[in-house]
Design a protein around this motif. Sequence first.
Motif, PDB file in Angstrom:
ATOM      1  N   SER A  14      40.288  -8.103  22.601  1.00  0.00           N
ATOM      2  CA  SER A  14      41.420  -7.178  22.661  1.00  0.00           C
ATOM      3  C   SER A  14      42.716  -7.899  23.006  1.00  0.00           C
ATOM      4  O   SER A  14      43.810  -7.434  22.661  1.00  0.00           O
ATOM      5  N   ARG A  27      50.441  -8.156  23.906  1.00  0.00           N
ATOM      6  CA  ARG A  27      49.316  -7.248  24.173  1.00  0.00           C
ATOM      7  C   ARG A  27      48.922  -7.303  25.647  1.00  0.00           C
ATOM      8  O   ARG A  27      48.655  -6.265  26.268  1.00  0.00           O
ATOM      9  N   ARG A 160      38.878  -1.157  21.007  1.00  0.00           N
ATOM     10  CA  ARG A 160      39.822  -0.894  19.918  1.00  0.00           C
ATOM     11  C   ARG A 160      39.561   0.445  19.236  1.00  0.00           C
ATOM     12  O   ARG A 160      40.341   0.869  18.393  1.00  0.00           O
ATOM     13  N   ASP A 213      39.926   4.065  23.830  1.00  0.00           N
ATOM     14  CA  ASP A 213      40.861   3.190  23.119  1.00  0.00           C
ATOM     15  C   ASP A 213      41.957   2.740  24.077  1.00  0.00           C
ATOM     16  O   ASP A 213      42.838   3.512  24.432  1.00  0.00           O
ATOM     17  N   ASP A 215      44.168   0.421  23.414  1.00  0.00           N
ATOM     18  CA  ASP A 215      45.373  -0.008  22.699  1.00  0.00           C
ATOM     19  C   ASP A 215      46.384   1.124  22.531  1.00  0.00           C
ATOM     20  O   ASP A 215      47.568   0.871  22.269  1.00  0.00           O
TER      21      ASP A 215
END
Length: 234
Positions: A14, A27, A160, A213, A215
């Motif tokens: 990730s 990120r 993800r 998730d 993200d």
Amino acid sequence: MKYKRILLKLSGESLMGSQQYGIDNARVLQYAEEIKAVKEKGIEVAVVIGGGNIFRGLSAEKSGMDRAQADYMGMLATVINSMALQNALETIGVYTRLQSAIKMEQICEPYVRRRAIRHLEKGRVVIFGAGTGNPYFTTDSAAALRAIEIKADVVLKGTRVDGIYTADPEKDPSATKFDSLSFQEVYAKDLNVMDMTAFTLCDENNLPIIVFDMDKGGNLMKLIEGENIGTLVK
């Protein structure tokens, strides 16, 4: 807030973001901001990160490397990722402590359970590096073990995808999502979101797992506030 103390499990992959390998600083900073927002609500946060963006022990074993040696190399990769997250958190003003299951005093503390709990009580984010310190155990197992040791309320596995599916949704468009599962259903359906050692540890210690998730911005906060996102295993 639904939880007081959480263990956040992040995969090494990730941290790659849109890259093919390594660490995407943007990120990592995004994750740091999410953690900071939760911490500012008074939540005690511990983190375990995998190392698959740098080195995977299982993959190395398949190419002929000794499994124990490969796993130790993977543990060092998790420390690199942990240092990256620590740097991102401290850049935005969050106090942290990095504890490693393998001693490397120049860059982090050795893992001591009571010290980790005290750091959490003082409002520091505690990052656990180097897995369990033993080969043949994944960072999923390390996350489950550390969560039990620090008496976390829940393991939050950030991925993800937005939960557990009947198949890999990135490969099978017909895969359907589970809103909740029992540990017995996970075993029966052979769902490989986390390894079975991690699931068994959580099952035997009545520790729920939520797969979600990470993200998508705000999801971590939504979970802490009690919204039903991701897949709950209990």
